[in-house]
Motif scaffolding. Sequence first.
Motif, PDB file in Angstrom:
ATOM      1  N   GLN A 123       0.818  -1.185   0.000  1.00 37.42           N
ATOM      2  CA  GLN A 123       0.000   0.000   0.000  1.00 37.42           C
ATOM      3  C   GLN A 123       0.860   1.245   0.000  1.00 37.42           C
ATOM      4  O   GLN A 123       1.584   1.516   0.956  1.00 37.42           O
ATOM      5  CB  GLN A 123      -1.057  -0.022   1.083  1.00 37.42           C
ATOM      6  CG  GLN A 123      -2.320  -0.690   0.509  1.00 37.42           C
ATOM      7  CD  GLN A 123      -3.342  -1.022   1.542  1.00 37.42           C
ATOM      8  OE1 GLN A 123      -3.007  -1.361   2.667  1.00 37.42           O
ATOM      9  NE2 GLN A 123      -4.613  -0.927   1.174  1.00 37.42           N
ATOM     10  N   VAL A 188      -2.764  -5.599  -1.117  1.00 39.02           N
ATOM     11  CA  VAL A 188      -3.970  -5.637  -1.953  1.00 39.02           C
ATOM     12  C   VAL A 188      -3.552  -5.639  -3.422  1.00 39.02           C
ATOM     13  O   VAL A 188      -2.379  -5.817  -3.731  1.00 39.02           O
ATOM     14  CB  VAL A 188      -4.886  -4.432  -1.643  1.00 39.02           C
ATOM     15  CG1 VAL A 188      -5.307  -4.472  -0.196  1.00 39.02           C
ATOM     16  CG2 VAL A 188      -4.202  -3.123  -1.968  1.00 39.02           C
ATOM     17  N   LEU A 189      -4.522  -5.457  -4.323  1.00 38.63           N
ATOM     18  CA  LEU A 189      -4.192  -5.418  -5.741  1.00 38.63           C
ATOM     19  C   LEU A 189      -3.482  -4.113  -6.072  1.00 38.63           C
ATOM     20  O   LEU A 189      -3.808  -3.063  -5.524  1.00 38.63           O
ATOM     21  CB  LEU A 189      -5.466  -5.496  -6.583  1.00 38.63           C
ATOM     22  CG  LEU A 189      -6.352  -6.716  -6.403  1.00 38.63           C
ATOM     23  CD1 LEU A 189      -7.598  -6.566  -7.259  1.00 38.63           C
ATOM     24  CD2 LEU A 189      -5.620  -7.972  -6.779  1.00 38.63           C
ATOM     25  N   LEU A 228      -7.022   0.267  -8.273  1.00 37.92           N
ATOM     26  CA  LEU A 228      -7.403   0.926  -7.027  1.00 37.92           C
ATOM     27  C   LEU A 228      -6.889   0.139  -5.822  1.00 37.92           C
ATOM     28  O   LEU A 228      -7.164  -1.052  -5.680  1.00 37.92           O
ATOM     29  CB  LEU A 228      -8.919   1.044  -6.965  1.00 37.92           C
ATOM     30  CG  LEU A 228      -9.477   1.721  -5.718  1.00 37.92           C
ATOM     31  CD1 LEU A 228      -8.929   3.122  -5.556  1.00 37.92           C
ATOM     32  CD2 LEU A 228     -10.982   1.753  -5.756  1.00 37.92           C
ATOM     33  N   GLY A 230      -6.760   1.645  -2.501  1.00 44.11           N
ATOM     34  CA  GLY A 230      -7.074   2.316  -1.247  1.00 44.11           C
ATOM     35  C   GLY A 230      -6.865   3.811  -1.353  1.00 44.11           C
ATOM     36  O   GLY A 230      -6.680   4.373  -2.426  1.00 44.11           O
ATOM     37  N   ILE A 231      -6.878   4.401  -0.185  1.00 44.88           N
ATOM     38  CA  ILE A 231      -6.963   5.853  -0.092  1.00 44.88           C
ATOM     39  C   ILE A 231      -5.756   6.566  -0.700  1.00 44.88           C
ATOM     40  O   ILE A 231      -5.859   7.655  -1.221  1.00 44.88           O
ATOM     41  CB  ILE A 231      -7.126   6.207   1.393  1.00 44.88           C
ATOM     42  CG1 ILE A 231      -7.465   7.672   1.576  1.00 44.88           C
ATOM     43  CG2 ILE A 231      -5.913   5.878   2.191  1.00 44.88           C
ATOM     44  CD1 ILE A 231      -8.833   7.781   2.099  1.00 44.88           C
ATOM     45  N   HIS A 378      -5.598   7.030   7.863  1.00 46.68           N
ATOM     46  CA  HIS A 378      -5.314   5.830   7.078  1.00 46.68           C
ATOM     47  C   HIS A 378      -3.824   5.523   7.079  1.00 46.68           C
ATOM     48  O   HIS A 378      -3.428   4.369   7.097  1.00 46.68           O
ATOM     49  CB  HIS A 378      -5.803   6.016   5.644  1.00 46.68           C
ATOM     50  CG  HIS A 378      -7.275   5.823   5.489  1.00 46.68           C
ATOM     51  ND1 HIS A 378      -7.871   4.588   5.506  1.00 46.68           N
ATOM     52  CD2 HIS A 378      -8.275   6.709   5.323  1.00 46.68           C
ATOM     53  CE1 HIS A 378      -9.171   4.717   5.350  1.00 46.68           C
ATOM     54  NE2 HIS A 378      -9.446   6.002   5.239  1.00 46.68           N
ATOM     55  N   ARG A 464     -11.148   2.599  14.920  1.00 49.48           N
ATOM     56  CA  ARG A 464     -11.533   3.851  14.274  1.00 49.48           C
ATOM     57  C   ARG A 464     -13.035   3.893  13.994  1.00 49.48           C
ATOM     58  O   ARG A 464     -13.678   2.857  13.894  1.00 49.48           O
ATOM     59  CB  ARG A 464     -10.792   3.969  12.966  1.00 49.48           C
ATOM     60  CG  ARG A 464     -11.613   3.409  11.835  1.00 49.48           C
ATOM     61  CD  ARG A 464     -11.046   3.894  10.626  1.00 49.48           C
ATOM     62  NE  ARG A 464     -10.215   2.814  10.148  1.00 49.48           N
ATOM     63  CZ  ARG A 464     -10.260   2.483   8.883  1.00 49.48           C
ATOM     64  NH1 ARG A 464     -10.985   3.141   8.068  1.00 49.48           N
ATOM     65  NH2 ARG A 464      -9.540   1.485   8.461  1.00 49.48           N
TER      66      ARG A 464
ATOM     67  N   LEU B  82     -13.282   8.208  -3.208  1.00 51.53           N
ATOM     68  CA  LEU B  82     -13.420   6.776  -3.499  1.00 51.53           C
ATOM     69  C   LEU B  82     -14.831   6.284  -3.179  1.00 51.53           C
ATOM     70  O   LEU B  82     -15.388   5.456  -3.896  1.00 51.53           O
ATOM     71  CB  LEU B  82     -12.383   5.971  -2.714  1.00 51.53           C
ATOM     72  CG  LEU B  82     -10.934   6.238  -3.105  1.00 51.53           C
ATOM     73  CD1 LEU B  82     -10.004   5.355  -2.300  1.00 51.53           C
ATOM     74  CD2 LEU B  82     -10.717   5.990  -4.585  1.00 51.53           C
ATOM     75  N   GLY B 151     -15.501   2.311  -0.225  1.00 52.59           N
ATOM     76  CA  GLY B 151     -14.787   3.042  -1.265  1.00 52.59           C
ATOM     77  C   GLY B 151     -13.930   2.112  -2.095  1.00 52.59           C
ATOM     78  O   GLY B 151     -12.844   2.461  -2.529  1.00 52.59           O
ATOM     79  N   ALA B 152     -14.423   0.905  -2.306  1.00 54.87           N
ATOM     80  CA  ALA B 152     -13.620  -0.120  -2.973  1.00 54.87           C
ATOM     81  C   ALA B 152     -13.752  -0.071  -4.486  1.00 54.87           C
ATOM     82  O   ALA B 152     -13.180  -0.892  -5.177  1.00 54.87           O
ATOM     83  CB  ALA B 152     -14.023  -1.505  -2.473  1.00 54.87           C
ATOM     84  N   GLY B 153     -14.473   0.912  -5.006  1.00 53.56           N
ATOM     85  CA  GLY B 153     -14.764   0.917  -6.436  1.00 53.56           C
ATOM     86  C   GLY B 153     -15.993   0.054  -6.669  1.00 53.56           C
ATOM     87  O   GLY B 153     -16.261  -0.851  -5.874  1.00 53.56           O
ATOM     88  N   TYR B 157     -13.483  -5.131  -5.581  1.00 51.93           N
ATOM     89  CA  TYR B 157     -12.436  -6.152  -5.584  1.00 51.93           C
ATOM     90  C   TYR B 157     -11.878  -6.389  -4.185  1.00 51.93           C
ATOM     91  O   TYR B 157     -11.477  -5.463  -3.511  1.00 51.93           O
ATOM     92  CB  TYR B 157     -11.277  -5.701  -6.471  1.00 51.93           C
ATOM     93  CG  TYR B 157     -11.475  -5.896  -7.957  1.00 51.93           C
ATOM     94  CD1 TYR B 157     -12.621  -6.464  -8.478  1.00 51.93           C
ATOM     95  CD2 TYR B 157     -10.489  -5.494  -8.844  1.00 51.93           C
ATOM     96  CE1 TYR B 157     -12.778  -6.628  -9.852  1.00 51.93           C
ATOM     97  CE2 TYR B 157     -10.636  -5.651 -10.214  1.00 51.93           C
ATOM     98  CZ  TYR B 157     -11.782  -6.222 -10.711  1.00 51.93           C
ATOM     99  OH  TYR B 157     -11.928  -6.383 -12.066  1.00 51.93           O
ATOM    100  N   PRO B 158     -11.814  -7.641  -3.771  1.00 53.71           N
ATOM    101  CA  PRO B 158     -11.002  -7.952  -2.613  1.00 53.71           C
ATOM    102  C   PRO B 158      -9.540  -8.019  -3.082  1.00 53.71           C
ATOM    103  O   PRO B 158      -9.308  -8.191  -4.276  1.00 53.71           O
ATOM    104  CB  PRO B 158     -11.496  -9.338  -2.198  1.00 53.71           C
ATOM    105  CG  PRO B 158     -12.015  -9.954  -3.443  1.00 53.71           C
ATOM    106  CD  PRO B 158     -12.465  -8.824  -4.331  1.00 53.71           C
ATOM    107  N   GLN B 160      -8.854  -5.327  -1.197  1.00 55.45           N
ATOM    108  CA  GLN B 160      -8.957  -3.982  -0.633  1.00 55.45           C
ATOM    109  C   GLN B 160     -10.350  -3.641  -0.137  1.00 55.45           C
ATOM    110  O   GLN B 160     -10.504  -2.802   0.737  1.00 55.45           O
ATOM    111  CB  GLN B 160      -8.457  -2.902  -1.607  1.00 55.45           C
ATOM    112  CG  GLN B 160      -9.174  -2.826  -2.915  1.00 55.45           C
ATOM    113  CD  GLN B 160      -8.408  -3.579  -3.978  1.00 55.45           C
ATOM    114  OE1 GLN B 160      -7.921  -4.676  -3.735  1.00 55.45           O
ATOM    115  NE2 GLN B 160      -8.296  -3.031  -5.161  1.00 55.45           N
ATOM    116  N   THR B 166      -8.776   1.319   2.894  1.00 53.57           N
ATOM    117  CA  THR B 166      -9.899   1.656   2.022  1.00 53.57           C
ATOM    118  C   THR B 166     -11.025   2.164   2.916  1.00 53.57           C
ATOM    119  O   THR B 166     -11.229   1.598   4.000  1.00 53.57           O
ATOM    120  CB  THR B 166     -10.361   0.399   1.264  1.00 53.57           C
ATOM    121  OG1 THR B 166      -9.268  -0.073   0.486  1.00 53.57           O
ATOM    122  CG2 THR B 166     -11.530   0.696   0.348  1.00 53.57           C
ATOM    123  N   PRO B 167     -11.744   3.197   2.485  1.00 53.92           N
ATOM    124  CA  PRO B 167     -12.859   3.660   3.316  1.00 53.92           C
ATOM    125  C   PRO B 167     -13.979   2.627   3.386  1.00 53.92           C
ATOM    126  O   PRO B 167     -14.177   1.863   2.445  1.00 53.92           O
ATOM    127  CB  PRO B 167     -13.354   4.917   2.584  1.00 53.92           C
ATOM    128  CG  PRO B 167     -12.378   5.213   1.522  1.00 53.92           C
ATOM    129  CD  PRO B 167     -11.548   4.015   1.286  1.00 53.92           C
TER     130      PRO B 167
END
Lengths: 465, 595, 228
Positions: A123, A188-189, A228, A230-231, A378, A464, B82, B151-153, B157-158, B160, B166-167
Motif C-alpha cells: 500500500q 492488496v491489488l 485501485l 485504497g486511499i 489511514h 476507528r 473513493l 470506497g472499494a470501487g 475487488y477484494p 482492498q 480503504t474507506p
Amino acid sequence: MVLVVVVVLLIIGTVLFHFLSPWYLTPLASNWDTIDLTIDVTFWVTGLVFIVVNSFMAWAIYKYRYDKNRRAEYEPENKKLEWILTGFTAVGVAAMLAPGLFVWAEFVTVPEDAHEVEVVGQQWHWSFRYPGKDGKFGAVESRYVSEDNPFGMEKDDPNGQDDVLIFSPTLHVPINKPLKMNLRSKDVLHNVAVAQFRVKMDMVPGLVSYLWFEPIKLGEYEILCEELCGIGHHTMRGMVVVDEQEDFDAWLDSQPTYAEILGTPKGDPQIGQAQYAACAACHGFQGEGNPLMNAPKIAGQEGWYIRRQIEYFKTGVRGAHPSDEFGAQMAPMAMTLIDDAAVNNVIAYIDTLPQVDSPQTVEGDVERGKDIYTTCGHCHGYEGEGVFAVNAPHLAMDDWYLVRQLKNFRDGVRGAHRDDKYGMQMAMMAAILQDDQRINDVVAYINTLPGPQGDMGAASVASRE
Amino acid sequence: MSDVTHDALDYVPPLEVEEEELYHAKTWLGKYVFCQDAKVIAIQYSLTAIGIGVVALVLSLLMRLQLGFPHEFSIIDPSNYLQFVTMHGMIMVIYLLTALFLGGFGNYLIPLMVGARDMVFPYVNMISYWVYLVAVLVLVASFFVPGGATGAGWTLYPPQAISPGTPGIDGGIILMLVSLALFIIGFTMGGLNYVVTVLQARTRGMSLMRMPLTIWGIFMATVLALLAFPALFVSAIMMLLDKLIGTSFFMPAMISLGEQTSFDGGSPILFQHLFWFFGHPEVYIVALPAFGIVSDVLSVHARKAIFGYRMMVWAIVAIGALSFIVWAHHMYVSGMNPYFGFFFATTTLIIAVPTAIKVYNWVLTLWRGNIKLTVPMIFAIGFIFTFINGGITGLFLGNVTIDLPLSDTYFVIAHFHMVMAVSPVLVVFAAIYHWYPKITGKFMDDTLGQWHFWLTFLGSYAIYLPMHYLGFEGIPRRYFAYGETDFMSASAADLNAAITIAAFVVAFGQLFFFWNLFISYFRGKEAGGNPWEATTLEWQTPHTPPRHGNFDDLPLVYRWAYDYSVPGVEQDYVPQNVSPAEAENLGKGGGEQPT
Amino acid sequence: MSYVLIFLALLMAGLVWWLIKQTINLQPWTASANTEAVRSDGIRSVTRNVPLPRTKVALGVFLAVVTSLFALFVSAYAIRMEYGDWRPMPEPTLLWVNTGILILSSVFLQMAWNAAKAGNLKTVRFGIAGGGALAVGFIIGQVLAWFQLTATGYSISANPANAFFYMITAVHALHMAGGLIALGRTVKRVYGAEEAIPKIQLGVELCAVYWHYLLAIWVILFGFMLNT
C-alpha cells in the motif's frame, strides 16, 4: 434540420479533434510499437465506420424528412443487403483482431534472453529486487514480512543472499535489453504501469504475475499504480530510470545485497552522544526542541524517519527550496554527519532520549479536525501512532512544527523535489487543507491523540470510527 | 371484469389466455402504495430509481469538481472521492439502469404490449418492488454508518474492499453486499414475472415473432439477469463470509498496513471471475432493453417498419448468449493466465458483429422513411450517434493488445460512459417522452424537451469524447488528484476543467427534464389515446391512461408490430389488432380504428 | 467456471432451438407461416395445445436460476480447490443418513403426486405430510452434521474446503426451507379441500418436482464433495 447540421458538424469535429488533439499516446520508449500499430489499424477501420454510418444517417434524416404527401417505403427486410453488411463487418473485425492476437502472442512469450527484476507493490509504495549475481531470486513468504524484513525474505535461502533489495521506489534498468518484471503484491491489488512503455499488469497478493518490454530510450519514466488500492492510490508513484548498460552495472554494484544488509552494524548510542552535541544546540539536550530556534522536538521520533530526513537534508532533497528558510538552516548541519555509520549512531542516541509531551500552542476546532483527520489516519494511524508500512511517521511532534510543515507540503515547499517520493505523497494529501483554518483544526485534533504511546497498530485501526 | 368474453372462435387459439380474477384494491393504501397493478409498480420502480439516480448524479458532480479544479475546492477528501466513485457506479448501473429498464419499463410495457391484463403473479411483483426499495434504503444507509460507505470501487475487488486503507471496510461494505443480495432477491421475483408473462400471457394472435422489439429486448435482458445475478449473489455471500467470519475464499495470505492477517491462500482473481461473470452480462442487461425500445421509437417516428426485424431478434438473442463468454475481457491485465486473452479477445470481437448489425438496421430504418423529428425521435437518433462512438471504442478495449496501454485509464471511463451511460440514458429519455402521453394522457412540452436534448446530447459528447484522449495519454482512473507527472501535458488539467464544466451543463440540462416531467402532468397538451399513431397494443387501450386490467376485451392480434406505410392501406399505420378486412378501410373516412 | 458454462451452454442451446422452432421460415409481416392456420375471415394463428400452467413455467424458470446459482458455487469450489491450502474434509456418516432421508422424502412426494393424478386424496395427504416431515428431518440432520464437524475441529474458517461445505449446505438447506413454506401451503389446501382433487393436483406436482430437483442437486453436490 438542426439535427442534420449538428450530426455533420460532430462528425467533422470528431475527426478534427482526433488529428489536432494535443492529447494522445505519449512518445514510445519501449519495443511495443506493434501495440501502437494495432491502435492505428483499429482507428482506420473504426474511423471509417464512424464516418460512413453517421454520414449516411445524417443524409437519410435530411433526405427522408417528414412530408405529409409522401409515404415511407414498406420494406421489412433486405436479406442481401443485411448479409453484405454482415460480411463487411466480419472482415473489418477480423482485420482488427488479427494483429491484436499476433501482438498478444508476443507479449505472453517472454524472450529467452530477458533479464529479470521483481517489482513489489504494497500500500502506496514500490520496491524492487534484483536476483543478484546468481540470477536466481531467493524465496520469499508473506509471513516473514516485518519491519526489519520488508521483502519477506527467507533468511537461509542461499539464492537470496546476493539478491539486491531496493526499498526506495526508483528502479534502474539497462537500455536495449528485454526486461521481465515479476510482479508481486504484499497486501492488496496493484497495477504497475508506465505510460511510455505501453504495457501494464496487475499485481495480485498470493501469486506472481509478469510482463516484459525492452526499453529503447534513455530517461526517467514514472511508474503509476493503476489498480485501485485504497486511499493513497493516487500517491503510489515510482520511477524507472533507463541507463546505459555500464551506468546500470555501476549503479547495481553500489546497492547492498541482502547479505550485506543483514550484516550492517547497529548504531552505537555512546558514539552518537558525542555527535549529538551539534544537534543539541538547537534541538535541545534532551531533543525536546526549541520553538525560538525553530527546531522541532526530535526525541521519540522513529529512527527510520529521522534517517530519511537527514538523508534528504544532506542531498538537497529537503531544505533546498528557496522558501524553506528553516530547512535551509538544517541542511548544512546535516552535513556534519559524514557517513551512514554516523547517522546510525546519532539515531541510536536519539532513541535513548525520553519522549516528552510538547506544549500545545495551536488552537482550532477539534471536531472539525477530527473529520479531516479521517484521511490522515489511514496512514498515520488513528491514534497518530505512525505506520511504518506506509512510511508515515507518528505525529507526536510539536504542533507549531506540524502546522508549518503542512503549509510547506501544501504550498509545494516540501515534497516537491523529484526525489522526495514520500514527501510527494504527503504533499498530494495536504492538498485537502486548502485554507489555513483547516490546518489548525486538524493539528488541534492531533494534539488530542495519544500518539505512539497509545494503543498501537492493528488495535487502533480496528477502533476507528 | 368478469363480463369479458372472447369472440366465439372455432379454432384453438394460440396461448389461450384464461381470464383470471384480477387483484382489486380495497383501500387507498392498496391502490397507490401496496398496489399489485404492474403499471403502478412500474411508476414506483421508476420514481425510486430516478430518485437514487439523482443522488448518484450529484456524487459525480462532486467528483468532477475535485478533478477539474483540484485546488479551488476542498469539498471532498480522498476517502469521499473513493466512496463517491463506488456509489456512483453501483447506483447508476444497478439501482438506476437495471431497475428502471426492467422494473420500470418492463412492468409498464410488458403486459400492455403483449396484450395481458397484468403480470402473471401480481403479488410477487409487488413484493419485488418493496424488496428493491429496502435494498435502496440499505444502500443509502451505508453512507451514514461509522466509516461511511465503501470506497472499494464499484467492482468491490477484494482484498482492498475489506482491508484497512480503504474507506468503509466495516459497515459500508457489509451494507453494500447486503443491499446487493436484497436487490437480487427482489429482482428475481420481478424477473420471473417478466419472463412468464412474455411466455404465457400473450394475447391471442401475439406470436413471438409479432412481439415488438421492446419486449424482445426486455425479455432477453431479464433472462440474462436471472442467470447472471446469481454470480454476484455468490460473490457477495462469499465476501461477507470472508469479512464476518474470516474465511479465505478471496483473501490471500497478506500483510495489511504492516500487520500480518489471519487470511490464507484465497484467490482475489476468483472474485473477479465471479464478478465479471455477472458484470459483463449486466452491460447487456442495460443495453438490450435500450436496443429494443430505440428500435420501436425509430420505427414509429420514421413511419416505417423496423428494418430486418428477424435479424434484430436474432441479434438480441445472439448478443445475449455470447455475453456469457466474454467476461474475462475485463481482466486482461488482472494477472490471470494471460493465455485466456486469445479466447476472450476473439469472442469479444465476434459480439461486435450482431451489435453492428443492429446499428445498421436502425440507420436503414431511417432510410426511405418519412421521419418526424419529434423529441423522442431526436433522442433516439442521438442514441445511435453516441452508441456508434461507444461501440467503436469497445473494439479498442476488447482487443486484448490495445487493452494493455488503455485499461484502467480515462479511455475506459469514456468508453463505458458513452456506451452504457449516455446511450441508454438517451433511450430512457426517448422512452419517457414517447410513452409519457400514454402514462398521463398529456404530451410533454416540446420546447423544454428540445432544450433538454441539446444540452444533454452535446454536453455529454463534450464530456466523453475528449476523455478518451486523456486515456490515450495514460491518465489513470480512480485518482483523487494527479499531482505532477512528466507524461501528463499541462493542458490535460485544463481539459479536465473543461470536462467538469460540460458535466455541469449536462446536469443543468436535466432540470429542464424534471420541470417538464412535473409541469406537463398538469399543463401538458391533451394527447389522446394514440398520439404518435403507433401500431403496438399499448396505444390501442380503450382508456388513456390505461385502467386497471388494461383492456376491456383482450385484443386479438392479427399482425406484427411494424405495419407502417403498408401499401394498399391509406392510413400510414395499421394497429396490431386490426383485422385484414378492417385494414382495407383504414383512412377511408369510415375506417376509424376499432377502439 | 466450466461447470456454469456447461449449464448455460445447454440452456442457451435450448433457448435457441426453441426460438428456431418458433421463427424458422416465418415472415412475421406476411404471417403466412407453416404453423399457422388461416381462417376464412383472415384470422391467422399458431395452433398449439393447451398452454402449460403459468406456475409450472415459473417453477421451470426459477429452477434454471437456482441451477445457475449452484453451478456457480460448484465452479468457485472447483477453482478454489486448485490452490495449495486446500485440505479436504471428511464427510460424516450422518450425511449418508441425511441423503437417505431426502431420498425417502422425495419418494413420499412422488407418491403424493401419483395419488393426486389417481384422485386418491388420502394417499396425497399421507405422502405430502410424510414428505414434509422427512424434509424437516433432513434439515435437522444437516444442522447436526455441522455441529459434529465443528466439534471435531472442522470449523468454517479453518479451511476453504470447510467453508465451502458449510456455505453450500446452508444454501441448499435454505432452498429446502423455502420449499417447505410452499409445501406448507399445499398441505393446508390438501387438508382443507375434501372434493377438489384437480385443484390441488398442480400444487402437489410442483412440490414433487421441486423436491426431486433439490434431491438431484444434493446428490450432485454430495458426490462432488465426496470426490474432492
